[in-house]
Motif scaffolding. Sequence first.
Motif, PDB file in Angstrom:
ATOM      1  N   ALA A   1      89.999  71.055  56.175  1.00 11.32           N
ATOM      2  CA  ALA A   1      89.175  72.222  55.861  1.00 11.32           C
ATOM      3  C   ALA A   1      88.416  72.681  57.110  1.00 11.32           C
ATOM      4  O   ALA A   1      88.377  73.870  57.434  1.00 11.32           O
ATOM      5  N   ARG A   2      87.873  71.704  57.825  1.00 15.17           N
ATOM      6  CA  ARG A   2      87.165  72.040  59.076  1.00 15.17           C
ATOM      7  C   ARG A   2      88.132  72.621  60.103  1.00 15.17           C
ATOM      8  O   ARG A   2      87.829  73.592  60.786  1.00 15.17           O
ATOM      9  N   GLY A   3      89.309  72.021  60.169  1.00 13.65           N
ATOM     10  CA  GLY A   3      90.315  72.484  61.128  1.00 13.65           C
ATOM     11  C   GLY A   3      90.730  73.922  60.832  1.00 13.65           C
ATOM     12  O   GLY A   3      90.807  74.756  61.745  1.00 13.65           O
ATOM     13  N   ALA A   4      90.978  74.217  59.559  1.00  9.43           N
ATOM     14  CA  ALA A   4      91.422  75.565  59.199  1.00  9.43           C
ATOM     15  C   ALA A   4      90.341  76.594  59.522  1.00  9.43           C
ATOM     16  O   ALA A   4      90.631  77.694  59.991  1.00  9.43           O
ATOM     17  N   GLU A   5      89.102  76.201  59.294  1.00  7.43           N
ATOM     18  CA  GLU A   5      87.999  77.124  59.569  1.00  7.43           C
ATOM     19  C   GLU A   5      87.925  77.451  61.066  1.00  7.43           C
ATOM     20  O   GLU A   5      87.811  78.612  61.469  1.00  7.43           O
ATOM     21  N   LYS A   6      88.019  76.390  61.878  1.00  2.66           N
ATOM     22  CA  LYS A   6      87.964  76.611  63.341  1.00  2.66           C
ATOM     23  C   LYS A   6      89.175  77.422  63.811  1.00  2.66           C
ATOM     24  O   LYS A   6      89.061  78.300  64.662  1.00  2.66           O
ATOM     25  N   ALA A   7      90.347  77.111  63.238  1.00  2.37           N
ATOM     26  CA  ALA A   7      91.563  77.822  63.645  1.00  2.37           C
ATOM     27  C   ALA A   7      91.483  79.296  63.251  1.00  2.37           C
ATOM     28  O   ALA A   7      91.843  80.190  64.020  1.00  2.37           O
ATOM     29  N   ARG A   8      90.989  79.552  62.050  1.00  2.99           N
ATOM     30  CA  ARG A   8      90.929  80.944  61.575  1.00  2.99           C
ATOM     31  C   ARG A   8      89.993  81.799  62.419  1.00  2.99           C
ATOM     32  O   ARG A   8      90.235  82.996  62.613  1.00  2.99           O
ATOM     33  N   ALA A   9      88.939  81.185  62.924  1.00  2.00           N
ATOM     34  CA  ALA A   9      88.006  81.951  63.754  1.00  2.00           C
ATOM     35  C   ALA A   9      88.734  82.502  64.977  1.00  2.00           C
ATOM     36  O   ALA A   9      88.563  83.675  65.343  1.00  2.00           O
ATOM     37  N   VAL A  10      89.574  81.686  65.580  1.00  2.00           N
ATOM     38  CA  VAL A  10      90.305  82.126  66.781  1.00  2.00           C
ATOM     39  C   VAL A  10      91.460  83.054  66.395  1.00  2.00           C
ATOM     40  O   VAL A  10      91.643  84.127  66.971  1.00  2.00           O
ATOM     41  N   ALA A  11      92.237  82.637  65.405  1.00  2.00           N
ATOM     42  CA  ALA A  11      93.428  83.399  65.019  1.00  2.00           C
ATOM     43  C   ALA A  11      93.045  84.788  64.497  1.00  2.00           C
ATOM     44  O   ALA A  11      93.720  85.784  64.787  1.00  2.00           O
ATOM     45  N   GLY A  12      91.949  84.848  63.752  1.00  2.00           N
ATOM     46  CA  GLY A  12      91.510  86.121  63.181  1.00  2.00           C
ATOM     47  C   GLY A  12      91.159  87.130  64.255  1.00  2.00           C
ATOM     48  O   GLY A  12      91.494  88.324  64.163  1.00  2.00           O
ATOM     49  N   GLU A  13      90.505  86.647  65.282  1.00  2.00           N
ATOM     50  CA  GLU A  13      90.109  87.524  66.376  1.00  2.00           C
ATOM     51  C   GLU A  13      91.339  88.092  67.098  1.00  2.00           C
ATOM     52  O   GLU A  13      91.405  89.282  67.399  1.00  2.00           O
ATOM     53  N   THR A  14      92.314  87.209  67.354  1.00  2.00           N
ATOM     54  CA  THR A  14      93.522  87.670  68.050  1.00  2.00           C
ATOM     55  C   THR A  14      94.303  88.659  67.180  1.00  2.00           C
ATOM     56  O   THR A  14      94.792  89.681  67.668  1.00  2.00           O
ATOM     57  N   LEU A  15      94.421  88.344  65.898  1.00  2.00           N
ATOM     58  CA  LEU A  15      95.173  89.241  65.016  1.00  2.00           C
ATOM     59  C   LEU A  15      94.504  90.613  64.958  1.00  2.00           C
ATOM     60  O   LEU A  15      95.181  91.650  65.025  1.00  2.00           O
ATOM     61  N   ALA A  16      93.182  90.635  64.875  1.00  2.00           N
ATOM     62  CA  ALA A  16      92.460  91.915  64.817  1.00  2.00           C
ATOM     63  C   ALA A  16      92.734  92.732  66.082  1.00  2.00           C
ATOM     64  O   ALA A  16      92.976  93.947  66.011  1.00  2.00           O
ATOM     65  N   ALA A  17      92.722  92.061  67.223  1.00  2.00           N
ATOM     66  CA  ALA A  17      92.995  92.776  68.487  1.00  2.00           C
ATOM     67  C   ALA A  17      94.419  93.332  68.486  1.00  2.00           C
ATOM     68  O   ALA A  17      94.643  94.483  68.878  1.00  2.00           O
ATOM     69  N   ALA A  18      95.372  92.528  68.019  1.00  2.00           N
ATOM     70  CA  ALA A  18      96.769  92.980  68.003  1.00  2.00           C
ATOM     71  C   ALA A  18      96.933  94.163  67.041  1.00  2.00           C
ATOM     72  O   ALA A  18      97.577  95.167  67.374  1.00  2.00           O
ATOM     73  N   TYR A  19      96.349  94.063  65.862  1.00  2.00           N
ATOM     74  CA  TYR A  19      96.432  95.157  64.880  1.00  2.00           C
ATOM     75  C   TYR A  19      95.861  96.452  65.463  1.00  2.00           C
ATOM     76  O   TYR A  19      96.403  97.532  65.268  1.00  2.00           O
ATOM     77  N   ASP A  20      94.773  96.315  66.157  1.00  2.00           N
ATOM     78  CA  ASP A  20      94.137  97.483  66.753  1.00  2.00           C
ATOM     79  C   ASP A  20      95.053  98.143  67.787  1.00  2.00           C
ATOM     80  O   ASP A  20      95.249  99.354  67.788  1.00  2.00           O
ATOM     81  N   ARG A  21      95.661  97.329  68.655  1.00  2.00           N
ATOM     82  CA  ARG A  21      96.566  97.858  69.691  1.00  2.00           C
ATOM     83  C   ARG A  21      97.752  98.570  69.072  1.00  2.00           C
ATOM     84  O   ARG A  21      98.230  99.589  69.579  1.00  2.00           O
ATOM     85  N   ILE A  22      98.237  98.023  67.962  1.00  2.00           N
ATOM     86  CA  ILE A  22      99.419  98.584  67.315  1.00  2.00           C
ATOM     87  C   ILE A  22      99.117  99.955  66.706  1.00  2.00           C
ATOM     88  O   ILE A  22      99.991 100.818  66.620  1.00  2.00           O
ATOM     89  N   GLY A  23      97.863 100.120  66.295  1.00  5.28           N
ATOM     90  CA  GLY A  23      97.494 101.401  65.694  1.00  5.28           C
ATOM     91  C   GLY A  23      97.306 101.351  64.193  1.00  5.28           C
ATOM     92  O   GLY A  23      97.313 102.376  63.521  1.00  5.28           O
ATOM     93  N   PHE A  24      97.136 100.133  63.657  1.00  9.69           N
ATOM     94  CA  PHE A  24      96.829 100.027  62.232  1.00  9.69           C
ATOM     95  C   PHE A  24      95.425 100.559  61.984  1.00  9.69           C
ATOM     96  O   PHE A  24      94.499 100.263  62.752  1.00  9.69           O
ATOM     97  N   LEU A  25      95.294 101.336  60.921  1.00 13.29           N
ATOM     98  CA  LEU A  25      93.983 101.863  60.546  1.00 13.29           C
ATOM     99  C   LEU A  25      93.124 100.708  60.042  1.00 13.29           C
ATOM    100  O   LEU A  25      93.535  99.961  59.150  1.00 13.29           O
ATOM    101  N   PRO A  26      91.960 100.505  60.616  1.00 13.91           N
ATOM    102  CA  PRO A  26      91.129  99.371  60.155  1.00 13.91           C
ATOM    103  C   PRO A  26      90.711  99.549  58.703  1.00 13.91           C
ATOM    104  O   PRO A  26      90.403 100.673  58.284  1.00 13.91           O
ATOM    105  N   ALA A  27      90.696  98.457  57.951  1.00 12.80           N
ATOM    106  CA  ALA A  27      90.209  98.492  56.578  1.00 12.80           C
ATOM    107  C   ALA A  27      88.683  98.543  56.607  1.00 12.80           C
ATOM    108  O   ALA A  27      88.060  97.784  57.345  1.00 12.80           O
ATOM    109  N   LYS A  28      88.113  99.473  55.871  1.00 14.13           N
ATOM    110  CA  LYS A  28      86.630  99.587  55.885  1.00 14.13           C
ATOM    111  C   LYS A  28      86.059  98.897  54.662  1.00 14.13           C
ATOM    112  O   LYS A  28      86.677  98.855  53.627  1.00 14.13           O
TER     113      LYS A  28
END
Length: 332
Positions: A305-332
């Motif tokens: 559980a601790r591992g997934a939390e730490k991993a998601r913090a990093v993975a989430g940030e990278t995915l958000a950056a990639a989505y933004d570059r691609i041109g996905f409309l951010p969910a509000k």
Amino acid sequence: RPRVLSGIQPTSGSFHLGNYLGAVRQWVSLQETHDAFYMVVDLHAITVEQDPAELRQNTRVSVAQLLGAGLDPERCTLFVQSHVPEHAQLAWVMNCLTGFGEASRMTQFKDKSARFGSGNTSVGLFTYPILQVADILLYQADQVPVGEDQRQHVELTRDLAERFNHRLGQTFTVPNPYILKETGKIYDLQDPTAKMSKSASSPKGLVSLLDEVKVSAKKFKSAVTDTGTVVSYDEKEKPGVSNLLNIYSAISGRSIPELVQHFEGKMYGALKTELAEVYTEWVAPFQERTRLYLDDPAELDAVLARGAEKARAVAGETLAAAYDRIGFLPAK
Ligand code: TYM
């Protein structure tokens, strides 16, 4: 601290000696010097059919073995791939960036699909390396500690990272493989020209870490060696003896020249017997530690559980950056 990421499949329950010497042993030492992320790749496992109860149990056994081998959740981030949904999400993006021909050239897919027959080969098995690309890029890994058989997948990761960065702007770190020359490819004890693998034709060549120690000791003692009698290191002429020397050296920490000198005047039999002893001394406490972790499922769940939390913090940030570059409309 430079970052490392790697993964291992939970498919057979017990890791084999090639998994340990080729990869896991390096994971343990790299956690001291690197920002380390390690995972059990259950998404990859289902590219071939799995029994659900077995998959769940094998995932636990895999985590327990990683802890038993010396991973310390205080020093590294240890998690299960399916606990971090970003892996599947970035994999889709990477699928769309990969050429069909490019994916078709992956040799591991070619080997496996040939073995299963095309009727039994899933699309997931075909896109397997692209999921691995996502695994690595999500963590901006500088290095990927793996065995030689994964080199091509790390090369694909580099290509796709560069492609994305070039087309859409700097987003991903381009990783390097971290493969040790001596242990990057551990060979089958019965066929020293084939890599040690769960899918080998004979189980006699495969050393499974959770097997009864007597069973493995016997496999070392009946390992196929080469013609001649002198214990010397020569990968071309003496692949069997050289494989045993590599294993011995890695487990004991003694250098190859030191071992060759030690076995001067002795026959192959002495090498095999001693290796069986050295292996047994190492594996017995490994098995004991693994068992302790398996006996404490609450602690194991807490680690994950601790591992997934730490991993998601990093993975989430990278995915958000990639989505933004691609041109996905951010969910509000
Ligand atoms: P897997 O589960 O087949 O193997 C785990 C690790 O063991 C190494 N290995 C060997 N090393 C030396 N000699 C051998 N005979 C031997 N057999 C296996 C493998 O090279 C590997 O490092 N696709 C990967 C898992 C993966 C991954 C990732 C790895 C998924 N995502 C991201 C790195 C980064 C695999 O199937 O490994």
